[in-house]
Design an enzyme around this catalytic site. Structure first.
Site, mmCIF file in Angstrom:
data_model
loop_
_atom_site.group_PDB
_atom_site.id
_atom_site.type_symbol
_atom_site.label_atom_id
_atom_site.label_comp_id
_atom_site.label_asym_id
_atom_site.label_seq_id
_atom_site.Cartn_x
_atom_site.Cartn_y
_atom_site.Cartn_z
ATOM 1 N N ASP A 141 -24.520 28.556 -28.538
ATOM 2 C CA ASP A 141 -24.605 27.497 -29.054
ATOM 3 C C ASP A 141 -26.182 27.185 -27.700
ATOM 4 O OD1 ASP A 141 -23.812 28.093 -26.206
ATOM 5 O OD2 ASP A 141 -22.187 27.074 -25.709
ATOM 6 N N ASP A 165 -9.270 31.048 -36.932
ATOM 7 C CA ASP A 165 -9.482 32.242 -37.539
ATOM 8 C C ASP A 165 -9.232 33.396 -36.498
ATOM 9 O OD1 ASP A 165 -12.447 33.151 -38.038
ATOM 10 O OD2 ASP A 165 -13.326 33.851 -35.627
#
Length: 979
Positions: A679, A295
Site C-alpha cells: 500500500d 487467492d
C-alpha cells in the site's frame, strides 16, 4: 499470419493493401509513405490535400479503390481455443499459456483498438465544437439574460466539497511552539555535545547519538503536520447535479474489490458481511460491481459466496426500504441501541424479526460449510455436479471466474436488479511469483476492466465492512467535482475498528495516526494509502500522469499545412527546450506511459494515431487487446455490443499466472510489488507522478473492521508493517533517493514518506536508550554532568516545549489525552520489540535472502467480553521488552540500596536516574499487563529467558564496577584497652 511483402500502415498498423490493379496502394508518390486507404480517405475527408511527411500534393489516381488482402484462414487464437469450451457457470482455464496471438475480437475489419479510439476522439472533437458554438451563442446573449440563467443553474455549479482550515487561534500557537521547540532543541544539543561526561564517556556518547536520532525522527514526523486541514462534503449537491429526477443517474460506476486468502483464518461469515454491506450500499445498482478475490482457491469461500448471493436477495431490499445502518447484518443485529429510533413504518418490527430469523438460518448454513471444511477429503473436494473442485491444489490450479447476480443474474425478492457479484480466483502454477495480495489486486484490476471497467475502484479487506452506506457518495464529492477531482488519484478513508477494549491498551485504533498525521498530510499532497478503505481513480493505477502535467511535444515532425519540415522551421534552442520538457515529463522511474490523458486531446486525429502506433502497449499492459482498449477509456465502460461469454474468456486469460511476465505490472502500474506493505509503495508511486490524494472523514465512519487486540497478535501485525518499511528502504523505491527527477513530490510529502520507512530503525537507539537507566543505576554513573543554571533552563525548556506541543496538537485534532498516551506507550513497546526484529529480518531477507518467520503459539484464553485481550501467545518478539522491564526494576532496587549505603549526599543524583528508569517502566506498563494476563499467568519460558539475560547483564556490570570501594586500608594496632 499477414501476407508477406505488403507494407504496414504507419498510422493504424494495418496492412496497406492493394489497389484495383493488384499493386500496393500508394498515397504519395514523392516519399512513398506507407498509409492504408482508410487512413488516406480520412485525411482527404478532413481537408488535407498534401502529404503530411513531405508536403507534396496527393495525386488524383491515388484515390482509386483498392482491394484488401485476405487474412490467412488458419489464423489461430487463444480465444478460439477457449471458444470450444462449454459455457458453464464455473469457467476454469486449464492451459497455463501466455500466447501473444490476437483475440477473436479482431476481425478482418482491422484493429479495433485504434478504430475505437479514433471514433471516441471524433466524438470528443464534435463535443468541443458544440461547446465552442455554445459559447459563441452565449456571447450574443445580453448580459442581463445570462445572469438570470446562471442564477437558475447556480445550485448545479456549487462545489461538492470544501476545505475547512484549522482556526488560526489554534494553528498559530501550535506552529510557534514547534519553532521554539526546534530552537530549544538546538541549544540543548549544543550543551550536550560541549559538556561530555568524562567519568562515563561511553554512556554519554551513546545517549547523545540516541538523542540526535530521536530529534531527527521528531522533525520527520512533526513538520508534515504543519498545515492540517479538515474537509466537508455535500452529498445533497452531488445528487442534485448527477441524479436529476426523471433522468438516468450520471454518477460514476465503482468496482469494489474484496480480497481473502484462507477461509479458516478469515471466517467466511466475516467476508460475507463485507460483501452484503457492499451490495446494499446507497448507490445506483447498475453502477456497483463487487469482485471477491479468493487467492486460496477454497471451495468453502465459493460455496459461502453462493449462499451469500441468495441471502442478498432478501437483505438488500430490506436495507434500502428502511434505510438501516450499518448494512452488514452481523453488526446491525448486534447493536446495543434502540433500533426503533426514527423508524415510522408500521411493518418495520415484523419485517426486522423475519429478517433476523432469515439471517440466523443463513448463518447456520454457512457455519455448516465451515464445519464441513475442517477436514479435507483424501480425494479432494467435489462440486455439487460431481466434478472435482479445480482449486484442490492451492498452488497449482486454473483461473476461475463466476458471475452472480447483476443485470443478467437473479433479482431480489421484489424483482429489482442487484449489483453484480463476481468470484475470482487467479491461476497459480509452480515456478511463478504470485506476489500475494498485490498480485491478487492486480488480477482484479484486469478482470474488472474487461467485465465492467468502472472508472473508480474501492478496495476493502475482507474484514472491513461498509459502515456508512453513503461512503461512496462522500468519495464522489471529490472525484466527480471538476474543480477538485482533476488530479486526485485516490480518496482515503480512516480506519475504524469494532471489538477493541475500552482503554485500547495496545493503541489498536491508531487514533493519533488517523486523526493527526493524516490530516496534516491532507494539507500537503494528500494522505498515504493504508491498504483498505480507499477509492482509486482507475487511470492513476494504470501509470498515467495527472492532466495538469506538461504536455509532451507532438510526435509529428512535419507540418502538413505548410508542407515543410517542422525541424527546419524551429530554431535549435526551441528544439532543445522541447526535448528537456519531454525528458522531464517522461521519466522512467515516474511514468509507465509516455503521455498523460489531457495530452491526447491536444493532437489531431493523425498525430494521435501516429503516437498510438509508436507505443508498445503490450509491453506495459500485457497481450490482451480488450484490456488495452479499456485502459484508454478515461471514463470507463464496456461496449454494449460486447459478448459476455467472450469477455469471460478474455478475463480468464488476464488472470493467468504468466500474463504479467515482461510487462510493467507491479513495477510501474497497478499495485506495486517489492514489499509486504504494498500500500505504501503504490501510493508513493502515484504521488511521485504528480497526483494528489484526499482524506475523507465523514461524521459516521465509512468503514469498520476488526483488529487483533491481544499483545502477541498486535506485535506481529506491527512487525509485518515495519518489515515492509525496511524492504522499501532497501529497494530502489526508497523515498530518500527515488523520484527526484520530475520534482512532482512535495518536500514535506517526501519527508512524511521518509518517516514511514525509517521509523523501524528507531528501535536500535530506543532499546539502547531504555537500557541506559538500568546501567546508570547499577554503576552509579550518569549520562549528564552536574547541571548549571543555564543548562537547567535548556532542559526545562525542552520538557515544557514537548508538553505544550502535544497539548496544542490535541487541541486542534480533537484527540483525547488517553489516546495520545496509549500511542506514546505503544511507540516504545513496538520499538523495542517488533520494530527491532523487523530490522534484522529485513536485512536478512534483502541481503542474505533468508526469510525468517516468528512462530506464534496460543497459551491461554478467556471466553469473557474482550477475552481475546487476555490471550497470551509465546513469541520471541516478547523477549527484549521483558528483559528491559526486569533490568530497570532491578536497577531501581540497586539504586536505592546504593543510596542507603552512601548516605544523604547520594539521594540527589539518584533522583534523575530513577526518574529515567520509571519513564521506561511506565511506557512498558501495558506490555507488563499483557504478560501477566487476567490471572497473572506468565509462561515459564518468558521469565526464564528474561531473568537469565537481566541477571547476566547486571552481574557483569557489578563485577566491572561494584558498589563497594576497592581501596584497602591498613589496620593499625591499638594499644588502648578501649580499642
Amino acid at each position: 499470419m499477414m501476407e508477406s511483402g505488403v507494407p504496414i500502415c504507419s498510422t493504424c498498423g494495418e496492412q496497406v493493401g492493394l489497389n484495383s490493379n493488384g499493386e500496393v496502394f500508394v498515397a504519395c508518390h514523392e516519399c512513398n509513405i506507407p498509409i492504408c486507404k482508410s487512413c488516406f480517405d480520412y485525411e482527404i475527408k478532413e481537408g488535407r490535400s498534401s502529404c503530411f511527411r513531405c508536403g507534396a500534393p496527393y495525386e488524383e489516381n491515388s484515390t482509386v479503390a483498392y482491394v484488401d488482402t485476405e487474412l490467412s484462414a488458419n489464423h489461430s487464437t487463444m480465444a478460439s481455443h477457449l471458444n470450444s469450451m462449454q459455457d458453464v457457470g464455473l469457467h476454469a482455464r486449464n492451459i497455463s499459456s501466455v500466447s501473444t496471438l490476437d483475440s477473436e475480437l479482431n476481425d478482418e475489419s482491422g484493429n479495433p483498438i485504434w478504430k475505437n479510439r479514433v471514433e471516441s476522439w471524433k466524438d470528443k472533437k464534435d463535443k468541443k465544437k458544440k461547446a465552442a458554438s455554445k459559447l459563441a451563442k452565449e456571447a450574443q446573449i445580453p448580459p442581463a439574460q445570462q445572469m438570470e440563467e446562471n442564477q437558475q443553474s447556480g445550485d448545479a455549479a456549487q462545489p461538492l466539497s470544501r476545505v475547512m482550515p484549522i482556526p488560526k487561534s489554534q494553528l498559530s500557537p501550535y506552529r510557534a511552539v514547534i519553532i521554539m521547540r526546534l530552537i530549544v532543541l538546538g541549544l540543548f544539543f549544543n550543551y550536550r555535545v560541549t559538556h561530555p561526561v568524562d567519568s562515563a564517556f561511553g554512556l554519554w556518547l551513546v545517549s547523545v547519538i540516541c538523542e540526535i536520532w530521536f530529534a531527527v525522527s521528531w522533525v520527520l514526523d512533526q513538520f508534515p503536520k504543519w498545515s492540517p486541514i479538515n474537509r466537508e462534503t455535500f452529498t445533497d449537491r452531488l445528487s442534485e447535479r448527477y441524479e436529476r429526477e426523471g433522468e438516468p443517474s450520471e454518477l460514476a460506476a465503482v468496482d469494489f474489490f474484496v480480497s481473502t486468502v484462507d477461509p479458516l483464518k478469515e471466517p467466511p461469515l466475516i467476508t460475507a458481511n463485507t460483501v452484503l454491506s457492499i451490495l446494499a450500499i446507497d448507490y445506483p445498482v447498475d453502477k456497483v460491481s463487487c469482485y471477491v478475490s479468493d487467492d486460496g482457491a477454497a471451495m468453502l469461500t465459493f460455496e459461502s459466496l453462493v449462499e451469500t448471493a441468495e441471502f442478498a436477495r432478501k437483505w438488500v431490499p430490506f436495507c434500502k426500504k428502511f434505510s438501516i445502518e450499518p448494512r452488514a447484518p452481523e453488526f446491525y443485529f448486534s447493536q446495543k441501541i434502540d433500533y426503533l429510533k426514527d423508524k415510522v413504518q408500521p411493518s418495520f418490527v415484523k419485517e426486522r424479526r423475519a429478517m433476523k430469523r432469515d439471517y440466523e438460518e443463513y448463518k447456520v448454513r454457512v457455519n455448516a460449510l465451515v464445519s464441513k471444511a475442517q477436514k479435507t477429503p483424501e480425494e479432494g473436494w467435489t462440486m455439487q455436479d460431481g466434478t472435482p473442485w479445480p482449486g484442490n491444489n492451492t498452488r497449482d490450479h486454473p483461473g476461475m471466474i463466476q458471475v452472480f447476480l447483476g443485470h443478467s443474474g437473479a433479482h431480489d425478492i421484489e424483482g429489482n436488479e442487484l449489483p453484480r457479484l463476481v468470484y475470482v480466483s487467479r491461476e497459480k502454477r509452480p515456478g511463478y511469483q504470485h506476489h500475494k495480495k498485490a498480485g491478487a489486486e492486480n488480477a482484479l484490476v484486469r478482470v474488472s476492466a474487461i467485465l465492467t471497467n468502472a472508472p473508480y475502484i474501492l478496495n476493502l479487506d475482507c474484514d472491513h465492512y461498509v459502515n456508512n452506506s453513503k461512503a461512496v457518495r462522500e468519495a464522489m464529492c471529490f472525484m466527480m467535482d471538476p474543480q477538485v477531482g482533476r488530479d486526485v488519484c485516490y480518496v482515503q478513508f480512516p480506519q475504524r475498528f469494532d471489538g477493541i477494549d475500552r482503554s485500547d491498551r495496545y493503541a489498536n485504533r491508531n487514533i493519533v495516526f488517523f486523526d493527526v498525521n493524516m490530516k496534516g498530510l491532507d494539507g500537503i499532497q494528500g494522505p498515504v494509502y493504508v491498504g483498505t478503505g480507499c477509492v482509486f481513480y482507475r487511470q492513476a493505477l494504470y501509470g498515467y500522469g495527472p492532466p495538469s502535467l506538461p504536455s509532451l511535444p507532438k510526435a509529428s515532425s512535419c507540418c502538413s499545412s505548410c508542407g515543410i519540415c517542422c525541424c527546419c522551421c524551429r530554431p535549435k534552442k526551441a528544439t532543445k527546450d522541447m526535448s528537456e520538457v519531454y525528458r522531464d515529463s517522461k521519466r522512467e522511474d515516474l511514468n509507465a506511459a509516455i503521455f498523460n490523458l489531457r495530452e491526447i486531446d491536444n493532437y489531431d486525429e493523425h498525430e494521435r494515431s501516429l503516437l498510438m502506433s509508436q507505443m508498445s502497449f503490450e509491453k506495459t499492459f500485457g497481450m490482451s487487446s480488450v484490456f488495452i482498449e479499456s485502459t484508454l477509456m478515461e471514463y470507463g465502460g464496456v461496449a454494449e455490443s460486447s459478448n459476455p461469454s467472450l469477455l469471460i474468456k478474455e478475463a480468464i486469460q488476464v488472470i493467468s499466472c504468466g500474463y504479467e511476465e515482461k510487462t510493467a505490472w507491479g513495477k510501474e502500474i497497478g499495485w506495486i510489488y517489492g514489499s509486504v506493505t504494498e500500500d505504501i509503495l503504490t501510493g508513493f508511486k502515484m504521488h511521485c507522478r504528480g497526483w494528489r490524494s484526499i482524506y475523507c472523514m465523514p461524521v459516521r465512519p465509512a468503514f469498520k473492521g476488526s483488529a487483533p487486540i491481544n499483545l502477541s497478535d498486535r506485535l506481529h501485525q506491527v512487525l509485518r508493517w515495519a518489515l515492509g518499511s525496511v524492504e522499501i528502504f532497501l529497494s530502489r523505491h526508497c523515498p530518500l533517493w527515488y523520484g527526484f527527477g520530475g520534482g512532482r513530490l512535495k518536500w514535506l510529502q517526501r519527508m512524511a514518506y521518509i518517516n514511514t520507512i525509517v521509523y523501524p530503525f528507531t528501535s536500535l537507539p530506543l532499546i539502547a536508550y531504555c537500557t541506559l537507566p538500568a546501567i546508570c543505576l547499577l554503576t552509579g554513573k550518569f549520562i549528564i554532568p552536574t547541571l548549571s543554571n543555564l543548562a537547567s533552563v535548556w532542559f526545562l525548556g525542552l520538557f515544557i516545549s514537548i508538553i505544550v506541543t502535544s497539548v496544542l496538537e490535541l487541541r486542534w485534532s480533537g484527540v483525547s489525552i488517553e489516546d495520545w498516551w496509549r500511542n506514546e506507550q505503544f511507540w516504545v513497546i513496538g520499538g523495542v520489540s517488533a520494530h527491532l526484529f523487523a530490522v534484522f529480518q529485513g536485512f536478512l531477507k534483502m541481503v542474505a535472502g533468508l526469510d525468517t518467520n516468528f512462530t506464534v503459539t496460543a497459551k491461554s484464553s478467556d471466553d469473557a467480553e474482550f477475552g481475546e485481550l487476555y490471550v497470551f501467545k509465546w513469541t520471541t518478539v516478547l523477549i527484549p521488552p521483558t528483559t528491559l522491564l526486569i533490568l530497570n526494576m532491578v536497577g531501581v532496587v540497586a539504586g536505592f540500596s546504593d543510596a542507603l549505603n552512601k548516605g544523604y549526599e547520594a539521594w540527589g543524583p539518584l533522583f534523575g536516574k530513577v526518574f529515567f528508569a520509571f519513564w521506561v517502566i511506565l511506557h512498558l506498563y501495558p506490555f507488563l499487563k499483557g504478560l501477566m494476563g487476567r490471572q497473572n499467568r506468565t509462561p515459564t519460558i518468558v521469565i526464564l529467558w528474561s531473568v537469565l539475560l537481566a541477571s547476566v547483564f547486571s552481574l557483569v556490570w557489578v563485577k566491572i564496577n561494584p558498589f563497594v570501594s576497592k581501596e584497602t586500608t591498613t589496620v593499625q594496632g591499638c594499644i588502648s584497652i578501649d580499642c
